[in-house]
Design a protein around this motif. Structure first.
Motif, PDB file in Angstrom:
ATOM      1  N   LYS A   1       2.208   8.293   7.660  1.00  0.00           N
ATOM      2  CA  LYS A   1       1.553   7.525   8.694  1.00  0.00           C
ATOM      3  C   LYS A   1       1.803   6.057   8.521  1.00  0.00           C
ATOM      4  CE  LYS A   1      -2.049  10.792  10.062  1.00  0.00           C
ATOM      5  NZ  LYS A   1      -3.283  11.147  10.218  1.00  0.00           N
ATOM      6  N   TYR A   2       1.716   5.541   7.306  1.00  0.00           N
ATOM      7  CA  TYR A   2       1.809   4.272   6.883  1.00  0.00           C
ATOM      8  C   TYR A   2       3.249   3.724   6.928  1.00  0.00           C
ATOM      9  CZ  TYR A   2      -2.966   3.818   5.798  1.00  0.00           C
ATOM     10  OH  TYR A   2      -4.516   3.833   5.795  1.00  0.00           O
TER      11      TYR A   2
ATOM     12  N   ASN B   1       5.409   4.858   9.114  1.00  0.00           N
ATOM     13  CA  ASN B   1       5.704   4.757  10.729  1.00  0.00           C
ATOM     14  C   ASN B   1       5.138   3.464  10.996  1.00  0.00           C
ATOM     15  OD1 ASN B   1       6.981   7.222  10.717  1.00  0.00           O
ATOM     16  ND2 ASN B   1       5.322   8.315  11.252  1.00  0.00           N
TER      17      ASN B   1
ATOM     18  N   LYS C   1       1.260  10.837  -1.227  1.00  0.00           N
ATOM     19  CA  LYS C   1       0.218  11.319  -0.711  1.00  0.00           C
ATOM     20  C   LYS C   1       0.851  11.765   0.696  1.00  0.00           C
ATOM     21  CE  LYS C   1      -3.411   9.413  -3.314  1.00  0.00           C
ATOM     22  NZ  LYS C   1      -4.461   8.366  -3.452  1.00  0.00           N
ATOM     23  N   PRO C   2      -0.083  12.791   1.533  1.00  0.00           N
ATOM     24  CA  PRO C   2       0.525  13.087   2.941  1.00  0.00           C
ATOM     25  C   PRO C   2       0.507  11.820   3.781  1.00  0.00           C
ATOM     26  CG  PRO C   2      -0.775  14.785   2.188  1.00  0.00           C
ATOM     27  CD  PRO C   2      -0.793  13.742   1.079  1.00  0.00           C
ATOM     28  N   GLU C   3      -0.751  10.889   3.446  1.00  0.00           N
ATOM     29  CA  GLU C   3      -0.746   9.848   4.622  1.00  0.00           C
ATOM     30  C   GLU C   3       0.319   8.738   4.507  1.00  0.00           C
ATOM     31  OE1 GLU C   3      -3.964   7.162   1.886  1.00  0.00           O
ATOM     32  OE2 GLU C   3      -4.677   9.347   2.572  1.00  0.00           O
ATOM     33  N   SER C   4       1.058   8.877   3.481  1.00  0.00           N
ATOM     34  CA  SER C   4       2.106   7.918   3.420  1.00  0.00           C
ATOM     35  C   SER C   4       2.945   7.793   4.779  1.00  0.00           C
ATOM     36  CB  SER C   4       2.947   7.948   1.991  1.00  0.00           C
ATOM     37  OG  SER C   4       3.642   9.163   2.105  1.00  0.00           O
TER      38      SER C   4
ATOM     39  N   TYR D   1       0.897  -1.183  -0.081  1.00  0.00           N
ATOM     40  CA  TYR D   1      -0.200   0.009  -0.162  1.00  0.00           C
ATOM     41  C   TYR D   1       0.769   1.321  -0.016  1.00  0.00           C
ATOM     42  CZ  TYR D   1      -3.679   3.131   1.286  1.00  0.00           C
ATOM     43  OH  TYR D   1      -4.488   4.253   1.181  1.00  0.00           O
TER      44      TYR D   1
ATOM     45  N   VAL E   1       0.637   4.786  -2.066  1.00  0.00           N
ATOM     46  CA  VAL E   1       0.330   6.287  -1.792  1.00  0.00           C
ATOM     47  C   VAL E   1       1.398   6.813  -1.495  1.00  0.00           C
ATOM     48  CG1 VAL E   1      -1.778   5.672  -0.850  1.00  0.00           C
ATOM     49  CG2 VAL E   1       0.103   5.233   0.383  1.00  0.00           C
ATOM     50  N   GLN E   2       2.494   6.587  -2.341  1.00  0.00           N
ATOM     51  CA  GLN E   2       3.930   7.078  -1.822  1.00  0.00           C
ATOM     52  C   GLN E   2       3.937   8.662  -2.009  1.00  0.00           C
ATOM     53  OE1 GLN E   2       6.790   5.417  -4.304  1.00  0.00           O
ATOM     54  NE2 GLN E   2       5.704   5.927  -5.967  1.00  0.00           N
TER      55      GLN E   2
END
Length: 57
Positions: free
Chosen positions: A45-46, A48, A40-43, A33, A37-38
């Protein structure tokens, strides 16, 4: 005078929700995943989460 002492039941030992193998599978899924999403800002969190799971397994 008699005291009635009621024993409190001891809490049962909690069981692990995930096995060690599960952590490996989850980590692999998150790695896949992360590639999706590399940019995107949410990457972050993933990423971490991926590293935290590496310490567990």
């Amino acid at each position: 005078m008699t005291m009635d002492i009621t024993e409190m039941p001891q809490p049962t030992r909690s069981r692990a929700v995930f096995s060690q193998e599960d952590f490996g599978l989850i980590r692999t899924a998150i790695a896949h995943y992360l590639r999706e999403v590399q940019d995107k800002p949410e990457s972050v969190k993933y990423a971490n989460l991926y590293h935290r799971l590496g310490r567990v397994s």
